[in-house]
Design a protein around this motif. Structure first.
Motif, PDB file in Angstrom:
ATOM      1  N   THR A 268     -16.523 -33.697  -7.394  1.00  0.00           N
ATOM      2  CA  THR A 268     -15.180 -32.728  -7.888  1.00  0.00           C
ATOM      3  C   THR A 268     -14.943 -32.408  -6.382  1.00  0.00           C
ATOM      4  N   CYS A 269     -15.629 -31.893  -5.040  1.00  0.00           N
ATOM      5  CA  CYS A 269     -14.600 -31.976  -4.472  1.00  0.00           C
ATOM      6  C   CYS A 269     -13.738 -32.748  -3.910  1.00  0.00           C
ATOM      7  N   ASN A 285     -15.525 -27.699  -5.598  1.00  0.00           N
ATOM      8  CA  ASN A 285     -15.215 -27.844  -7.434  1.00  0.00           C
ATOM      9  C   ASN A 285     -13.260 -27.864  -7.994  1.00  0.00           C
ATOM     10  N   ALA A 288     -13.781 -29.468 -10.503  1.00  0.00           N
ATOM     11  CA  ALA A 288     -14.957 -29.155 -11.659  1.00  0.00           C
ATOM     12  C   ALA A 288     -14.570 -28.943 -13.246  1.00  0.00           C
TER      13      ALA A 288
END
Length: 408
Positions: A268-269, A285, A288
């Motif tokens: 998610t990064c 995130n 995210a």
């Protein structure tokens, strides 16, 4: 090279044999239609080919060269490759990329969309309105290359295609000026399933899947390709190993989003690379709140007017990214069914100030014909107006294998 002034009326009298020829240099370089640019390429080229330094008594060699470049800069790009058959001088002019540099200086650069759809073995080049198309030559590779995954990137006036054939991971490049395919040069660390994006004559390739005799490996390796020197260079690696990721240029930095790590876990990064400091910044995130699944396509992203947009492939929603809050905002839905194939077979690209989405139309679910839509997005828009474009003369399958945009 100095360009001719656009502020004052200018005409040059050239002597071709015993016949004077007036070249009007006041043609509007910002014309919307390439059909309105200086007309028949063959006729212009033949006239210039007759103009030698011996019989052009009133033209200095440097001025003559600049006039040739300025004239051809106004000719449609799809016609350039024909110049190589006239004589050695024009062939060398094409290889020098001087015409394309002049096009950029005069504001003549236009977007071209390159696409390969299911069941086809030849790429097709379209103008931005899909009114004019041109088939690229056949790429002389084996069946393994066409049946496997391929990654494509446009950089400068080259279309870079990277895939796997019987010899391993191979790089092919289509050169617009010469209208031909050339093999290589190979990446420093050959790999597939990477994220890539271009900026001017440089393209960056991040992460991916490396295949070697010792096995397969997900990497954090990043390389830069220069279209003018046709050379690869290594830059600092990312913080995370990732494959099946996506990339773009946003606020002057190279960004990489999503993908899976070496354990097949969704990331998610994101990460951003600053070329001035030669350093990477991790963006936790970043995805995210975006739906992710193991077998979905890499994030479908596009940048318009320095705003990042994403096609949420599980819901067909259009999202825009807020760089200050690291969040996404829903703007509406797109008119294609990306959810049916987890985002595979759908193209999501920026073309000048527009977003373009290509795939299976949501209004014609049983049609196998490719549907093309565009909109002019804004982060504050409340209602999205999608315009459907008609693809003239070419009928392609709605499942898009590869798509990228070249500015030339």
């Amino acid at each position: 090279m100095s360009t001719l002034s656009q502020s004052k009326p200018m005409k040059k009298l050239l002597i071709i044999g015993t016949m004077p020829m007036i070249l009007d240099m006041n043609v509007d370089p910002s014309s919307d239609s390439e059909g309105e640019e200086i007309g028949d390429t063959k006729e212009i080229a033949q006239s210039l080919a007759c103009l030698t330094f011996q019989n052009a008594h009133h033209v200095a060699p440097q001025l003559l060269y600049e006039l040739q470049v300025e004239i051809f800069a106004r000719v449609p790009c799809c016609e350039y490759w024909k110049l190589q058959f006239l004589n050695h001088q024009f062939s060398q002019l094409l290889k020098s990329s001087e015409i394309f540099r002049t096009r950029r200086e005069l504001g003549l650069v236009k977007p071209y969309v390159f696409m390969l759809s299911s069941g086809d073995r030849r790429w097709t080049m379209f103008d931005e309105d899909f009114k004019v198309s041109q088939r690229l030559p056949k790429l002389s590779s084996d069946i393994n290359f066409f049946s496997g995954d391929k990654e494509i990137t446009c950089v400068g006036t080259q279309l870079i295609v990277i895939g796997k054939d019987v010899e391993g991971i191979t790089v092919w490049r289509y050169e617009l000026a010469m209208h031909t395919w050339v093999k290589g040069p190979a990446m420093i660390t050959p790999r597939i399933m990477f994220g890539s994006a271009s900026h001017g004559t440089n393209a960056f390739f991040a992460g991916g899947f490396k295949i070697s005799k010792s096995g397969a490996e997900v990497v954090s390796i990043v390389e830069k390709y220069n279209a003018e020197t046709k050379a690869w260079a290594s830059i600092h690696a990312m913080h995370r190993r990732r494959k099946s990721c996506s990339a773009c240029f946003l606020h002057g930095k190279f960004h990489v989003l999503g993908g899976q790590n070496e354990n097949d876990e969704n990331l998610t990064c994101g990460e951003s690379y600053d070329e001035e400091t030669d350093s990477w910044e991790l963006i936790p995130n970043m995805l995210a709140n975006v739906s992710l699944s193991l077998f979905q396509a890499p994030p479908r992203i596009a940048v318009v007017n320095d705003n990042l947009y994403l096609l949420e492939t599980s819901s067909n929603d259009l999202l825009v990214y807020n760089v200050n809050t690291n969040t996404w905002k829903k703007l509406g839905t797109v008119p294609v069914r990306a959810d049916l194939t987890k985002g595979w077979g759908v193209a999501f690209k920026s073309v000048k100030d527009n977003l373009m989405v290509i795939g299976a139309s949501s209004t014609r679910p049983h049609s196998q014909k490719m549907a093309i839509y565009k909109c002019c997005p804004s982060p504050d828009m409340e209602d999205i107006h999608w315009e459907e474009l008609c693809c003239r003369g070419v009928h392609l399958n709605h499942f898009v294998l590869n798509c990228c945009v070249m500015l030339a």
